[in-house]
Write a protein that holds these residues in place. Structure first.
Motif, short mmCIF file in Angstrom:
data_model
loop_
_atom_site.label_atom_id
_atom_site.label_comp_id
_atom_site.label_asym_id
_atom_site.label_seq_id
_atom_site.Cartn_x
_atom_site.Cartn_y
_atom_site.Cartn_z
N ARG A 8 32.74 28.46 16.75
CA ARG A 8 33.31 27.27 17.71
C ARG A 8 32.96 26.11 17.29
O ARG A 8 31.50 25.69 17.01
N GLY A 9 33.73 25.10 17.32
CA GLY A 9 33.27 23.80 17.06
C GLY A 9 33.62 23.52 15.36
O GLY A 9 33.34 22.38 14.79
N THR A 10 33.84 24.48 14.56
CA THR A 10 34.00 24.27 13.15
C THR A 10 35.29 23.96 12.82
O THR A 10 36.21 23.84 13.70
N LYS A 11 35.69 23.46 11.57
CA LYS A 11 36.99 22.96 11.32
C LYS A 11 37.92 24.10 11.47
O LYS A 11 38.09 25.26 11.31
N GLY A 12 39.21 23.53 12.15
CA GLY A 12 40.33 24.33 12.63
C GLY A 12 40.02 24.85 13.77
O GLY A 12 41.24 25.48 14.50
N SER A 13 38.84 24.76 14.63
CA SER A 13 38.67 25.19 16.02
C SER A 13 38.86 23.89 17.03
O SER A 13 38.68 22.94 16.80
N VAL A 15 37.66 23.96 19.92
CA VAL A 15 36.74 24.52 20.91
C VAL A 15 35.57 23.68 20.57
O VAL A 15 34.63 24.15 19.56
N TRP A 16 35.04 22.78 21.46
CA TRP A 16 33.93 22.04 21.18
C TRP A 16 33.15 21.60 22.52
O TRP A 16 33.51 21.48 23.57
N SER A 17 31.92 22.29 22.69
CA SER A 17 31.11 22.24 23.91
C SER A 17 30.51 20.67 23.96
O SER A 17 30.17 19.96 22.76
N ALA A 18 30.20 20.13 24.97
CA ALA A 18 29.86 18.90 25.06
C ALA A 18 28.19 18.78 24.46
O ALA A 18 28.12 17.79 23.79
N ARG A 19 27.45 19.90 24.43
CA ARG A 19 26.28 19.83 23.73
C ARG A 19 26.33 19.81 22.51
O ARG A 19 25.71 19.05 21.69
N SER A 20 27.33 20.61 21.81
CA SER A 20 27.67 20.55 20.52
C SER A 20 28.02 19.21 19.97
O SER A 20 27.55 18.83 18.93
N LEU A 21 28.73 18.41 20.70
CA LEU A 21 29.18 17.17 20.13
C LEU A 21 28.08 16.15 20.16
O LEU A 21 28.16 15.28 19.33
N THR A 24 25.87 17.04 17.27
CA THR A 24 26.42 16.54 15.97
C THR A 24 26.56 15.13 15.82
O THR A 24 26.27 14.56 14.60
N THR A 25 26.97 14.36 16.70
CA THR A 25 26.92 13.04 16.79
C THR A 25 25.65 12.29 16.34
O THR A 25 25.27 11.42 15.66
N LEU A 26 24.37 13.07 17.24
CA LEU A 26 23.28 12.44 16.76
C LEU A 26 22.86 12.76 15.38
O LEU A 26 22.37 11.70 14.89
N GLU A 27 23.09 13.74 14.99
CA GLU A 27 22.70 14.25 13.32
C GLU A 27 23.41 13.08 12.64
O GLU A 27 22.79 12.53 11.58
N CYS A 28 24.90 12.90 12.92
CA CYS A 28 25.67 12.03 11.84
C CYS A 28 25.06 10.32 12.11
O CYS A 28 24.79 9.65 11.15
N ASP A 29 24.73 10.05 13.25
CA ASP A 29 24.29 8.80 13.77
C ASP A 29 22.83 8.63 13.04
O ASP A 29 22.41 7.62 12.39
N MET A 30 22.12 9.54 12.96
CA MET A 30 20.72 9.45 12.39
C MET A 30 20.71 9.49 10.82
O MET A 30 20.03 8.51 10.15
N VAL A 31 21.73 10.25 10.19
CA VAL A 31 22.00 10.07 8.47
C VAL A 31 22.23 8.72 8.33
O VAL A 31 22.05 8.02 7.23
N ALA A 32 23.37 7.96 9.20
CA ALA A 32 23.68 6.75 8.75
C ALA A 32 22.65 5.95 9.03
O ALA A 32 22.59 4.78 8.02
N ALA A 33 21.62 5.94 9.99
CA ALA A 33 20.62 5.15 10.14
C ALA A 33 19.59 5.24 8.89
O ALA A 33 19.04 4.23 8.43
N ARG A 34 19.35 6.38 8.47
CA ARG A 34 18.64 6.33 7.30
C ARG A 34 19.14 5.86 5.97
O ARG A 34 18.56 5.26 5.23
N LEU A 35 20.54 5.88 5.76
CA LEU A 35 21.00 5.52 4.63
C LEU A 35 21.24 3.63 4.63
O LEU A 35 20.87 3.04 3.73
N LEU A 36 21.10 3.21 6.17
CA LEU A 36 21.26 1.92 6.25
C LEU A 36 19.97 1.21 5.89
O LEU A 36 19.69 0.22 5.60
N TRP A 37 18.80 2.18 6.27
CA TRP A 37 17.36 1.92 5.98
C TRP A 37 17.22 1.38 4.48
O TRP A 37 16.24 0.49 4.28
N LEU A 38 17.81 1.99 3.60
CA LEU A 38 17.62 1.71 2.10
C LEU A 38 18.01 0.29 1.94
O LEU A 38 17.47 -0.33 0.99
#
Length: 285
Positions: A8-13, A15-21, A24-38
């Motif tokens: 659930r929540g993978t490509k083609g599905s 079904v996404w739970s609020a918890r999964s969203l 995943t959003t946090l993980e993406c945001d943190m990666v973006a912050a780490r890249l911007l840090w450079l």
């Protein structure tokens, strides 16, 4: 068709739970912050705050408002109130861990983004996030993590030469963590640090707070030294201080030898300039 929850929540599905969203959003945001840090540490620090607030369900201005609080105890109390009002329950242990990691990384980024010159505003933002982490860990009944959070922020602030903010944080250790290993040496270090910087008022406040509940021979003597320093009793500091301290060391149980060694080294360094006051034997004045 067999329902497979792990997909659930993978490509083609659909079904996404609020918890999964949120995760995943946090993980993406943190990666973006780490890249911007450079390329831009200041912008990255702000990005970290936005990512954290989105995940925790609080408004970014909450951290700025918290950082604007002057009294450390009030700041801690407000952080506790904010944590209790967070809409997410963080019922799963993995969610609690992710939140703690996000808080830690965000707080660290706020302090690491500070330039070589002292930046009080940036430091207070970092301190505010660390106090949110402390309050969150306390709320989730993780006293070891909340204590470690205080040790981390104290160490970080000292590295930035913001000793008075670090010494303020020691007040919270006295309030909440005196049963933890090494807590007493944190109090002693804050007291001797304040004395070394001639911040007698802060040293007196720290020792009065400590002695009100945990009075010990070393802390009682340190309070006496601070009083003598405030009164500029040079004769006592030059002739009697170290003699009386040695008596304290002999008569005390010395439950924590590290504390006594720290205090003795600090007293030796602080009182050394006063030795000029004592005339040498055989020399007429």
């Amino acid at each position: 068709m067999v329902d497979r929850p792990e997909l659930r929540g993978t490509k083609g599905s659909a079904v996404w739970s609020a918890r999964s969203l949120l995760k995943t959003t946090l993980e993406c945001d943190m990666v973006a912050a780490r890249l911007l840090w450079l390329s831009d540490k200041q912008a990255a620090a702000a990005q970290y705050v936005c990512a954290l607030c989105r995940y925790m369900g609080i408004e970014p201005h909450v951290i700025s408002d918290l950082a604007a609080t002057h009294d450390i105890r009030e700041m801690s109390a407000r952080a506790g109130a904010i944590v209790k009002e967070i809409p997410r329950k963080f019922a799963k242990s993995e969610d609690v861990l992710q939140a703690l990691e996000a808080l830690e990384e965000t707080a660290s980024a706020q302090l690491a983004s500070i330039d070589s010159e002292p930046n009080i505003l940036g430091a207070k933002h970092g301190l505010a996030v660390y106090l949110l982490q402390h309050a969150f860990a306390t709320h989730k009944q993780s006293p070891d993590i909340s204590y470690q959070t205080m040790l981390t922020v104290i160490t970080s602030l000292r590295a930035l030469n913001l000793h008075y903010l670090a010494n303020d944080c020691v007040t919270l250790i006295m309030d909440h963590h005196m049963s933890q290993h090494g807590a007493r040496i944190q109090v002693a270090r804050a007291a001797v640090c304040s004395l070394a910087e001639s911040d007698f008022i802060r040293a007196r406040e720290l020792l009065q707070t400590y002695n009100f509940q945990f009075e010990e021979p070393w802390s009682r003597f340190m309070a006496h030294v601070v009083d003598k320093a405030i009164n500029a009793d040079i004769r006592w500091m030059s002739e009697r201080a170290m003699i009386e301290w040695q008596s304290v060391v002999r008569d005390s149980m010395q439950n924590d030898s590290q504390v006594y060694e720290l205090v003795q080294d600090a007293l030796t360094a602080y009182l050394e300039p006063y030795t000029w006051y004592v005339p040498k034997k055989g020399v007429e004045c």
